[in-house]
Enzyme design. Sequence first.
Site, short mmCIF file in Angstrom:
data_model
loop_
_atom_site.label_atom_id
_atom_site.label_comp_id
_atom_site.label_asym_id
_atom_site.label_seq_id
_atom_site.Cartn_x
_atom_site.Cartn_y
_atom_site.Cartn_z
N GLY A 191 0.80 -1.22 0.00
CA GLY A 191 0.00 0.00 0.00
C GLY A 191 0.83 1.27 0.00
O GLY A 191 0.43 2.29 -0.57
N GLU A 239 3.49 -9.27 -1.28
CA GLU A 239 2.16 -9.87 -1.06
C GLU A 239 2.08 -11.37 -1.32
O GLU A 239 1.29 -12.06 -0.66
CB GLU A 239 1.10 -9.15 -1.89
CG GLU A 239 0.80 -7.72 -1.43
CD GLU A 239 1.67 -6.67 -2.11
OE1 GLU A 239 2.69 -7.04 -2.73
OE2 GLU A 239 1.33 -5.48 -2.01
#
Length: 355
Positions: free
Chosen positions: A116, A139
């Site tokens: 993010g 991720e």
Amino acid sequence: MSDDLPVLTRKTGHVGRITLNRPKALHSLTEDMCLLMSDALQAWKDDPEVGMVIVDHTQGTRGFCAGGDIRMMAESGKTDGQGARDFFRAEYRLNALIHNFPKPYLAILDGVTMGGGVGISVHGSHRVTTENTVFAMPETGIGLFPDVGGGWFLPRLDGELGMWLALTGARLKGSAVSAIGVGTHHVPSEMIGHLVSQFEAADLSFEPERLIDTILRPLTQTVPPAEVETYSDVIDACFSKGSVEEIIRALNETSSDWALAQVKTMETKSPETLKIAFRQLREGAACETFEDNMRMEYRIGWRQACSPDFQEGVRAVIIDKDNKPDWPSKNLEKVSGGHLDEVFAPLGEDDLTFL
Ligand code: QUE
């Protein structure tokens, strides 16, 4: 402005300032933070007093932005996943707002910048790195996929560097982050305060781009090539293959210890999300607009919120911290093309729209 909000916004001089303020979680993004940032950017977009935007984190705290609100998303994924989807929607809309922002948008990556945190910086016009910058798209290590526009910017880095970053979750540090083009300017951390003061004191009402360049140039260091660039030939030869299995085969067939180490790393990641990330980057490379890419990512995120691999990844890496995920997807052979088609399928009425 209240000091206990997770994002502090204010105007100083001609600068719209956004300061991430959730130090206990390395400033990782919540839905509220995405909405606060979006509100500020919407207001400043057409505000003649604002000539540029600067995004940083509260001074004296660690990290620029470590990612997203992973614990909330995993909790939500145990039930209907709606909380995670609401978060993705707010976050991806913010990413698109930054991508399309009509004024200079400068992020100061003076610490950990993952997931993010990459999404709120890499799509802007200026990204300042320092010796404290640590960059990664990690991720696939938690059963998620390199979202926040990873499908857009990763395949647009040199050669197959982006595919390597996505599949291995590799971390890059300091000037290497600017050497590969994720950062645009490398500045010593001790000069950041001085840099921001100069922007705040500047009259940005006329040709802000030129003035910003004039302020940045004397503080910007020339950076040596990143160590990973030594391996560009191996990366481009292997990570250009047509599937994750073929990439691994190609790496294994080289005589390079470095290539074999990449295989070892990929073997610790979620098989399901390795295959998702591979297809996401190839489809993202072909997208004509940023919004098309974000619509694809929202479709993936919508399904992945409830994936058993995501639950197990968060358990192993974030909650129990044993770093030994036992992936429900088992291995690459078991992740079928039919399953991937379901993950990437349009959402009909729920497809992400941009205002
Ligand atoms: C993958 C991720 C994240 C991660 C680790 C991964 C992520 C994230 C955090 C994180 C780190 C430290 C914190 C925190 C969150 O770690 O998105 O609150 O204090 O936010 O391997 O995607």
